[in-house]
Scaffold this motif. Structure first.
Motif, mmCIF file in Angstrom:
data_model
loop_
_atom_site.group_PDB
_atom_site.id
_atom_site.type_symbol
_atom_site.label_atom_id
_atom_site.label_comp_id
_atom_site.label_asym_id
_atom_site.label_seq_id
_atom_site.Cartn_x
_atom_site.Cartn_y
_atom_site.Cartn_z
ATOM 1 N N THR A 113 -13.890 -8.070 14.258
ATOM 2 C CA THR A 113 -13.973 -9.121 13.234
ATOM 3 C C THR A 113 -14.562 -8.581 11.943
ATOM 4 O OG1 THR A 113 -14.254 -10.823 14.937
ATOM 5 C CG2 THR A 113 -14.978 -11.382 12.709
ATOM 6 N N ARG A 114 -15.643 -7.833 12.063
ATOM 7 C CA ARG A 114 -16.286 -7.254 10.879
ATOM 8 C C ARG A 114 -15.319 -6.321 10.139
ATOM 9 N NH1 ARG A 114 -21.716 -6.056 9.365
ATOM 10 N NH2 ARG A 114 -22.446 -6.866 11.366
ATOM 11 N N LYS A 115 -14.629 -5.482 10.895
ATOM 12 C CA LYS A 115 -13.705 -4.525 10.276
ATOM 13 C C LYS A 115 -12.586 -5.241 9.519
ATOM 14 C CE LYS A 115 -10.587 -2.403 12.727
ATOM 15 N NZ LYS A 115 -9.891 -1.519 13.708
ATOM 16 N N ASN A 116 -12.051 -6.301 10.111
ATOM 17 C CA ASN A 116 -10.975 -7.054 9.455
ATOM 18 C C ASN A 116 -11.463 -7.760 8.198
ATOM 19 O OD1 ASN A 116 -9.056 -6.360 11.402
ATOM 20 N ND2 ASN A 116 -9.541 -8.129 12.686
ATOM 21 N N VAL A 131 -14.809 -13.494 -4.547
ATOM 22 C CA VAL A 131 -14.756 -14.156 -3.244
ATOM 23 C C VAL A 131 -16.065 -14.877 -2.952
ATOM 24 C CG1 VAL A 131 -14.448 -13.832 -0.757
ATOM 25 C CG2 VAL A 131 -13.154 -12.400 -2.361
ATOM 26 N N LEU A 132 -15.937 -16.052 -2.376
ATOM 27 C CA LEU A 132 -17.058 -16.784 -1.795
ATOM 28 C C LEU A 132 -16.850 -16.786 -0.285
ATOM 29 C CD1 LEU A 132 -19.400 -18.884 -1.549
ATOM 30 C CD2 LEU A 132 -17.698 -20.652 -2.086
ATOM 31 N N ILE A 133 -17.858 -16.385 0.472
ATOM 32 C CA ILE A 133 -17.752 -16.323 1.933
ATOM 33 C C ILE A 133 -18.361 -17.570 2.565
ATOM 34 C CG2 ILE A 133 -18.418 -15.079 4.015
ATOM 35 C CD1 ILE A 133 -18.517 -12.536 2.468
ATOM 36 N N LEU A 134 -17.583 -18.210 3.445
ATOM 37 C CA LEU A 134 -18.101 -19.289 4.277
ATOM 38 C C LEU A 134 -18.392 -18.719 5.656
ATOM 39 C CD1 LEU A 134 -15.657 -22.213 3.339
ATOM 40 C CD2 LEU A 134 -17.821 -21.566 2.249
ATOM 41 N N GLY A 135 -19.635 -18.777 6.074
ATOM 42 C CA GLY A 135 -20.035 -18.139 7.320
ATOM 43 C C GLY A 135 -19.663 -18.940 8.557
ATOM 44 N N PHE A 150 -22.224 -11.045 16.535
ATOM 45 C CA PHE A 150 -21.288 -11.777 15.669
ATOM 46 C C PHE A 150 -21.978 -12.440 14.475
ATOM 47 C CE2 PHE A 150 -18.894 -15.488 14.315
ATOM 48 C CZ PHE A 150 -17.577 -15.053 14.317
ATOM 49 N N ASN A 151 -23.054 -13.134 14.706
ATOM 50 C CA ASN A 151 -23.656 -13.969 13.666
ATOM 51 C C ASN A 151 -24.112 -13.216 12.417
ATOM 52 O OD1 ASN A 151 -23.190 -16.123 15.367
ATOM 53 N ND2 ASN A 151 -25.298 -16.218 16.144
ATOM 54 N N PRO A 152 -24.589 -11.981 12.527
ATOM 55 C CA PRO A 152 -25.020 -11.281 11.309
ATOM 56 C C PRO A 152 -23.874 -10.790 10.422
ATOM 57 C CG PRO A 152 -26.135 -10.408 13.260
ATOM 58 C CD PRO A 152 -24.989 -11.236 13.744
ATOM 59 N N ILE A 153 -22.639 -10.867 10.904
ATOM 60 C CA ILE A 153 -21.515 -10.315 10.138
ATOM 61 C C ILE A 153 -21.459 -10.885 8.733
ATOM 62 C CG2 ILE A 153 -18.997 -10.249 9.952
ATOM 63 C CD1 ILE A 153 -18.845 -10.135 12.987
ATOM 64 N N TYR A 154 -21.539 -12.188 8.613
ATOM 65 C CA TYR A 154 -21.297 -12.855 7.328
ATOM 66 C C TYR A 154 -22.410 -12.616 6.303
ATOM 67 C CZ TYR A 154 -17.574 -14.860 10.064
ATOM 68 O OH TYR A 154 -16.468 -14.994 10.871
ATOM 69 N N PRO A 155 -23.668 -12.824 6.657
ATOM 70 C CA PRO A 155 -24.705 -12.520 5.662
ATOM 71 C C PRO A 155 -24.744 -11.048 5.285
ATOM 72 C CG PRO A 155 -25.689 -13.048 7.800
ATOM 73 C CD PRO A 155 -24.247 -13.415 7.887
ATOM 74 N N ALA A 159 -24.129 -9.575 1.521
ATOM 75 C CA ALA A 159 -25.086 -8.684 0.857
ATOM 76 C C ALA A 159 -24.418 -7.374 0.446
ATOM 77 C CB ALA A 159 -26.260 -8.404 1.792
ATOM 78 N N LYS A 160 -23.596 -6.825 1.332
ATOM 79 C CA LYS A 160 -22.938 -5.541 1.044
ATOM 80 C C LYS A 160 -22.053 -5.621 -0.192
ATOM 81 C CE LYS A 160 -19.688 -2.171 3.005
ATOM 82 N NZ LYS A 160 -18.906 -1.772 4.207
ATOM 83 N N TYR A 161 -21.308 -6.733 -0.320
ATOM 84 C CA TYR A 161 -20.364 -6.877 -1.430
ATOM 85 C C TYR A 161 -20.934 -7.713 -2.580
ATOM 86 C CZ TYR A 161 -16.709 -4.927 1.591
ATOM 87 O OH TYR A 161 -15.955 -4.099 2.399
#
Length: 213
Positions: A113-116, A131-135, A150-155, A159-161
Protein backbone atom coordinates in the motif's frame (compact mmCIF):
# COMPACT_ATOMS: atom_id res chain seq x y z
CA UNK A 1 -15.85 70.54 -39.22
CA UNK A 2 -16.70 67.52 -41.32
CA UNK A 3 -13.38 65.93 -40.34
CA UNK A 4 -14.03 66.54 -36.63
CA UNK A 5 -17.50 65.10 -36.91
CA UNK A 6 -16.21 61.99 -38.67
CA UNK A 7 -13.49 61.57 -36.05
CA UNK A 8 -16.05 61.83 -33.26
CA UNK A 9 -18.28 59.30 -35.02
CA UNK A 10 -15.34 56.90 -35.34
CA UNK A 11 -14.46 57.28 -31.66
CA UNK A 12 -18.04 56.50 -30.64
CA UNK A 13 -18.05 53.32 -32.76
CA UNK A 14 -14.69 52.12 -31.41
CA UNK A 15 -15.73 52.87 -27.86
CA UNK A 16 -18.91 50.87 -28.34
CA UNK A 17 -17.02 47.93 -29.73
CA UNK A 18 -14.54 47.95 -26.86
CA UNK A 19 -17.36 48.16 -24.39
CA UNK A 20 -18.92 45.07 -25.94
CA UNK A 21 -15.82 42.96 -25.34
CA UNK A 22 -16.54 40.63 -22.39
CA UNK A 23 -14.30 41.03 -19.36
CA UNK A 24 -12.14 37.95 -18.75
CA UNK A 25 -12.95 36.18 -15.50
CA UNK A 26 -10.89 33.66 -13.59
CA UNK A 27 -11.72 30.03 -14.19
CA UNK A 28 -12.88 27.97 -11.20
CA UNK A 29 -10.31 25.77 -9.52
CA UNK A 30 -10.42 22.27 -10.92
CA UNK A 31 -10.01 19.59 -8.26
CA UNK A 32 -10.29 15.82 -8.59
CA UNK A 33 -11.51 13.57 -5.80
CA UNK A 34 -9.49 10.44 -6.49
CA UNK A 35 -10.37 7.36 -4.49
CA UNK A 36 -12.55 4.33 -3.90
CA UNK A 37 -16.19 3.82 -2.85
CA UNK A 38 -15.86 6.35 -0.03
CA UNK A 39 -15.14 8.97 -2.67
CA UNK A 40 -17.49 7.57 -5.32
CA UNK A 41 -20.55 7.62 -3.05
CA UNK A 42 -21.35 3.93 -2.86
CA UNK A 43 -25.13 3.28 -3.00
CA UNK A 44 -25.88 7.00 -2.68
CA UNK A 45 -27.55 9.39 -5.13
CA UNK A 46 -24.89 11.28 -7.14
CA UNK A 47 -25.62 14.54 -5.29
CA UNK A 48 -24.78 12.90 -1.95
CA UNK A 49 -21.26 11.79 -2.96
CA UNK A 50 -18.37 13.30 -1.04
CA UNK A 51 -16.93 15.42 -3.91
CA UNK A 52 -20.33 16.97 -4.65
CA UNK A 53 -21.09 17.87 -1.05
CA UNK A 54 -17.57 19.13 -0.48
CA UNK A 55 -17.86 21.31 -3.57
CA UNK A 56 -21.17 22.74 -2.32
CA UNK A 57 -19.65 23.52 1.07
CA UNK A 58 -16.74 25.39 -0.51
CA UNK A 59 -18.97 27.30 -2.92
CA UNK A 60 -21.13 28.34 0.04
CA UNK A 61 -17.99 29.93 1.48
CA UNK A 62 -17.36 31.83 -1.73
CA UNK A 63 -14.78 29.49 -3.27
CA UNK A 64 -15.12 29.09 -7.03
CA UNK A 65 -14.33 25.40 -7.42
CA UNK A 66 -15.31 22.28 -9.32
CA UNK A 67 -14.53 18.88 -7.75
CA UNK A 68 -14.70 16.01 -10.22
CA UNK A 69 -15.65 12.64 -8.77
CA UNK A 70 -12.96 10.14 -9.79
CA UNK A 71 -13.87 7.57 -7.16
CA UNK A 72 -14.24 3.92 -8.20
CA UNK A 73 -15.86 1.45 -5.83
CA UNK A 74 -13.60 -1.48 -5.00
CA UNK A 75 -10.39 0.27 -5.98
CA UNK A 76 -7.23 -0.64 -4.13
CA UNK A 77 -4.08 1.44 -4.26
CA UNK A 78 -2.89 -0.88 -7.03
CA UNK A 79 -6.00 -0.08 -9.08
CA UNK A 80 -5.59 3.60 -8.37
CA UNK A 81 -2.00 3.58 -9.52
CA UNK A 82 -3.03 1.89 -12.76
CA UNK A 83 -5.51 4.66 -13.63
CA UNK A 84 -4.14 7.82 -12.02
CA UNK A 85 -2.64 9.16 -15.25
CA UNK A 86 -5.96 9.22 -17.10
CA UNK A 87 -8.30 9.76 -14.15
CA UNK A 88 -6.53 13.02 -13.32
CA UNK A 89 -6.64 15.03 -16.57
CA UNK A 90 -4.33 17.81 -17.64
CA UNK A 91 -5.50 21.12 -16.25
CA UNK A 92 -6.25 19.70 -12.81
CA UNK A 93 -5.31 22.21 -10.10
CA UNK A 94 -5.30 19.76 -7.19
CA UNK A 95 -6.15 16.22 -6.13
CA UNK A 96 -7.88 14.99 -2.98
CA UNK A 97 -6.43 11.50 -2.57
CA UNK A 98 -8.41 8.84 -0.69
CA UNK A 99 -7.25 5.25 -1.17
CA UNK A 100 -6.27 2.29 0.98
CA UNK A 101 -9.48 1.18 2.67
CA UNK A 102 -9.84 -1.82 0.36
CA UNK A 103 -6.19 -2.70 0.84
CA UNK A 104 -6.81 -3.03 4.57
CA UNK A 105 -10.06 -4.93 4.14
CA UNK A 106 -8.31 -7.44 1.89
CA UNK A 107 -5.28 -7.75 4.11
CA UNK A 108 -2.88 -6.48 1.45
CA UNK A 109 0.59 -6.00 2.90
CA UNK A 110 0.90 -2.41 4.19
CA UNK A 111 4.30 -2.21 2.51
CA UNK A 112 2.54 -2.69 -0.85
CA UNK A 113 0.00 0.00 0.00
CA UNK A 114 2.76 2.43 0.93
CA UNK A 115 4.67 1.70 -2.28
CA UNK A 116 1.59 2.29 -4.45
CA UNK A 117 0.66 5.53 -2.70
CA UNK A 118 4.21 6.79 -3.07
CA UNK A 119 4.09 5.99 -6.79
CA UNK A 120 0.81 7.89 -7.15
CA UNK A 121 2.23 10.88 -5.29
CA UNK A 122 5.40 10.81 -7.38
CA UNK A 123 3.39 10.85 -10.61
CA UNK A 124 1.24 13.76 -9.49
CA UNK A 125 4.28 15.63 -8.20
CA UNK A 126 6.01 15.18 -11.57
CA UNK A 127 2.99 16.83 -13.19
CA UNK A 128 3.06 19.71 -10.72
CA UNK A 129 -0.34 18.82 -9.22
CA UNK A 130 -0.77 19.52 -5.48
CA UNK A 131 -2.30 16.76 -3.34
CA UNK A 132 -4.31 16.60 -0.14
CA UNK A 133 -4.18 13.19 1.57
CA UNK A 134 -7.20 11.73 3.35
CA UNK A 135 -5.96 9.15 5.82
CA UNK A 136 -7.31 5.69 6.57
CA UNK A 137 -7.04 3.41 9.61
CA UNK A 138 -6.90 -0.38 9.53
CA UNK A 139 -9.99 -2.21 10.85
CA UNK A 140 -9.40 -3.55 14.38
CA UNK A 141 -10.12 -7.10 13.25
CA UNK A 142 -6.93 -7.06 11.19
CA UNK A 143 -4.93 -7.26 14.40
CA UNK A 144 -2.47 -5.04 16.18
CA UNK A 145 0.55 -5.92 14.05
CA UNK A 146 -1.25 -5.06 10.82
CA UNK A 147 -2.52 -1.78 12.28
CA UNK A 148 0.95 -0.86 13.51
CA UNK A 149 2.26 -1.25 9.95
CA UNK A 150 -0.71 0.27 8.12
CA UNK A 151 -1.82 3.26 10.17
CA UNK A 152 1.45 5.25 10.03
CA UNK A 153 1.49 5.20 6.22
CA UNK A 154 -0.59 8.33 5.72
CA UNK A 155 0.95 10.74 8.24
CA UNK A 156 4.42 9.60 7.20
CA UNK A 157 3.72 10.16 3.51
CA UNK A 158 2.18 13.55 4.27
CA UNK A 159 5.34 14.51 6.14
CA UNK A 160 7.66 13.07 3.49
CA UNK A 161 5.98 14.99 0.65
CA UNK A 162 5.05 18.03 2.77
CA UNK A 163 1.35 17.65 1.95
CA UNK A 164 -1.80 18.75 3.77
CA UNK A 165 -3.38 15.84 5.60
CA UNK A 166 -6.71 14.85 7.15
CA UNK A 167 -5.98 11.93 9.51
CA UNK A 168 -9.08 9.78 8.98
CA UNK A 169 -11.60 10.10 6.16
CA UNK A 170 -14.35 8.42 8.25
CA UNK A 171 -13.76 10.56 11.32
CA UNK A 172 -17.04 10.98 13.21
CA UNK A 173 -18.78 8.27 11.18
CA UNK A 174 -17.11 4.92 11.82
CA UNK A 175 -18.49 4.45 15.36
CA UNK A 176 -22.00 5.75 14.57
CA UNK A 177 -24.35 3.20 12.94
CA UNK A 178 -26.94 5.91 12.28
CA UNK A 179 -24.45 7.57 9.91
CA UNK A 180 -23.70 4.38 7.99
CA UNK A 181 -25.36 2.19 5.38
CA UNK A 182 -26.58 -1.24 6.43
CA UNK A 183 -23.19 -2.75 5.53
CA UNK A 184 -21.67 -0.90 8.48
CA UNK A 185 -18.74 0.28 6.36
CA UNK A 186 -19.95 3.07 4.09
CA UNK A 187 -21.46 6.41 5.08
CA UNK A 188 -25.05 7.31 4.34
CA UNK A 189 -25.98 10.83 3.23
CA UNK A 190 -25.85 12.17 6.79
CA UNK A 191 -22.52 10.44 7.28
CA UNK A 192 -21.09 12.21 4.24
CA UNK A 193 -22.24 15.51 5.78
CA UNK A 194 -20.22 14.70 8.89
CA UNK A 195 -17.19 13.76 6.78
CA UNK A 196 -17.39 17.09 4.94
CA UNK A 197 -17.72 19.01 8.20
CA UNK A 198 -14.69 17.29 9.73
CA UNK A 199 -12.39 17.67 6.70
CA UNK A 200 -13.53 21.11 5.53
CA UNK A 201 -10.90 23.10 7.47
CA UNK A 202 -7.98 21.25 5.88
CA UNK A 203 -9.64 21.30 2.45
CA UNK A 204 -10.22 25.03 2.83
CA UNK A 205 -6.53 25.53 3.58
CA UNK A 206 -5.54 23.31 0.65
CA UNK A 207 -7.66 25.33 -1.76
CA UNK A 208 -6.19 28.57 -0.45
CA UNK A 209 -2.62 27.39 -1.08
CA UNK A 210 -3.58 26.50 -4.66
CA UNK A 211 -5.20 29.89 -5.18
CA UNK A 212 -2.08 31.63 -3.86
CA UNK A 213 0.25 29.85 -6.27
Amino acid sequence: MRFKAALLHFAVIVGGLLGAVPVATAEPLQLVGFGDSLMAGYQLPPDDALPVKLQKALIAEGVDVVITNAGVSGDTTTSGLARVDWSVPDGTDGVILELGANDALRGIAPEETRKNLEAILDRLKARGIPVLILGMLAPPNMGGDYGDRFNPIYPELAAKYALPFHPFVLDGVVTHPDLQLEDGMHPNAKGVDVMVERMLPVVRGFVKTIGDR
